[in-house]
Write a protein that holds these residues in place. Structure first.
Motif, PDB file in Angstrom:
ATOM      1  N   GLU A 122       0.857  -1.194   0.000  1.00 46.73           N
ATOM      2  CA  GLU A 122       0.000   0.000   0.000  1.00 46.73           C
ATOM      3  C   GLU A 122       0.889   1.239   0.000  1.00 46.73           C
ATOM      4  O   GLU A 122       1.875   1.301   0.742  1.00 46.73           O
ATOM      5  N   ASP A 123       0.529   2.209  -0.829  1.00 47.78           N
ATOM      6  CA  ASP A 123       1.260   3.466  -0.836  1.00 47.78           C
ATOM      7  C   ASP A 123       0.850   4.294   0.375  1.00 47.78           C
ATOM      8  O   ASP A 123      -0.334   4.426   0.672  1.00 47.78           O
ATOM      9  N   GLU A 124       1.826   4.844   1.034  1.00 48.97           N
ATOM     10  CA  GLU A 124       1.551   5.739   2.151  1.00 48.97           C
ATOM     11  C   GLU A 124       1.099   7.075   1.568  1.00 48.97           C
ATOM     12  O   GLU A 124       1.772   7.633   0.699  1.00 48.97           O
ATOM     13  N   PRO A 125      -0.033   7.600   2.026  1.00 51.21           N
ATOM     14  CA  PRO A 125      -0.436   8.907   1.505  1.00 51.21           C
ATOM     15  C   PRO A 125       0.559   9.982   1.951  1.00 51.21           C
ATOM     16  O   PRO A 125       1.005   9.984   3.094  1.00 51.21           O
ATOM     17  N   VAL A 126       0.915  10.835   1.028  1.00 56.82           N
ATOM     18  CA  VAL A 126       1.849  11.913   1.324  1.00 56.82           C
ATOM     19  C   VAL A 126       1.043  13.112   1.813  1.00 56.82           C
ATOM     20  O   VAL A 126       0.066  13.518   1.178  1.00 56.82           O
ATOM     21  N   ALA A 127       1.444  13.659   2.928  1.00 58.93           N
ATOM     22  CA  ALA A 127       0.756  14.834   3.470  1.00 58.93           C
ATOM     23  C   ALA A 127       0.960  16.016   2.526  1.00 58.93           C
ATOM     24  O   ALA A 127       2.049  16.216   1.992  1.00 58.93           O
ATOM     25  N   ILE A 128      -0.105  16.781   2.323  1.00 54.33           N
ATOM     26  CA  ILE A 128      -0.021  17.934   1.425  1.00 54.33           C
ATOM     27  C   ILE A 128       0.746  19.080   2.076  1.00 54.33           C
ATOM     28  O   ILE A 128       1.329  19.912   1.400  1.00 54.33           O
ATOM     29  N   CYS A 129       0.743  19.093   3.423  1.00 53.40           N
ATOM     30  CA  CYS A 129       1.487  20.138   4.122  1.00 53.40           C
ATOM     31  C   CYS A 129       1.918  19.630   5.492  1.00 53.40           C
ATOM     32  O   CYS A 129       1.385  18.646   5.998  1.00 53.40           O
ATOM     33  N   GLU A 130       2.906  20.317   6.049  1.00 53.97           N
ATOM     34  CA  GLU A 130       3.450  19.970   7.358  1.00 53.97           C
ATOM     35  C   GLU A 130       3.503  21.229   8.206  1.00 53.97           C
ATOM     36  O   GLU A 130       3.847  22.303   7.710  1.00 53.97           O
TER      37      GLU A 130
END
Length: 167
Positions: free
Chosen positions: A35-43
């Motif tokens: 499963e691909d880990e969702p990448v956060a749009i912002c930090e």
């Protein structure tokens, strides 16, 4: 060791290797894809007083608080054209007459930068409906301000949700 025994032993070892390879291949073939880990749009990023915050660093989520269909999507597209990073788009849980920016800190540089893109936008306390700065466009919203503000300087130390990958 006779030639016949050596041939039989060689064939047995090769058959065992083929069997082990087939079992390993079948196990690998039937294993589910990772499963691909969702990448956060912002930090969350802290900035010191005097630091510049630019449009390409700010994520803006736009929600429709009016009865006009597609208003949030078109407003989000206009903000992206100006250099902001698109966050969530959808309908607001509450109707709004005017443009609102839902934030706890009106002095936050990201909030100030987004507020300056709108005419008469008010910063009000509200829920975090999406990532970054949350804007609710209301019934009276017509268009973004003609003058485009490219950056603001933080007046005090602050934290905002900085776009992933922004320099």
């Amino acid at each position: 060791m006779s030639a016949g025994l050596r041939s039989a032993l060689t064939l047995a070892v090769l058959a065992l290797l083929v069997l082990v390879g087939a079992l390993w291949g079948w196990a690998a073939f039937t294993e589910p894809f990772p499963e691909d880990e969702p990448v956060a749009i912002c930090e969350d990023t802290s900035v010191d007083a005097g630091a510049e915050v630019r449009r390409d660093q700010v994520v803006v989520s736009v929600y429709n608080g009016s009865g006009r269909s597609g208003l949030a999507g078109s407003t989000s597209a206009e903000l992206v054209e100006r250099g902001f990073v698109a966050g969530g788009v959808g309908d607001s849980p509450k109707p709004a007459a005017t443009t609102q920016i839902w934030a706890d800190d009106a002095t936050n540089p990201a909030v100030q930068l987004v507020r300056q893109q709108f005419k008469k936008a008010k910063v009000v306390p509200g829920d975090a409906l999406g990532d970054g700065v949350v804007v609710v466009v209301g019934e009276k919203f017509k268009a973004l301000r003609t003058k485009q503000v490219e950056s603001v300087v933080a007046e005090a130390p602050a934290t905002y949700c900085r776009a992933t990958g922004a320099e």
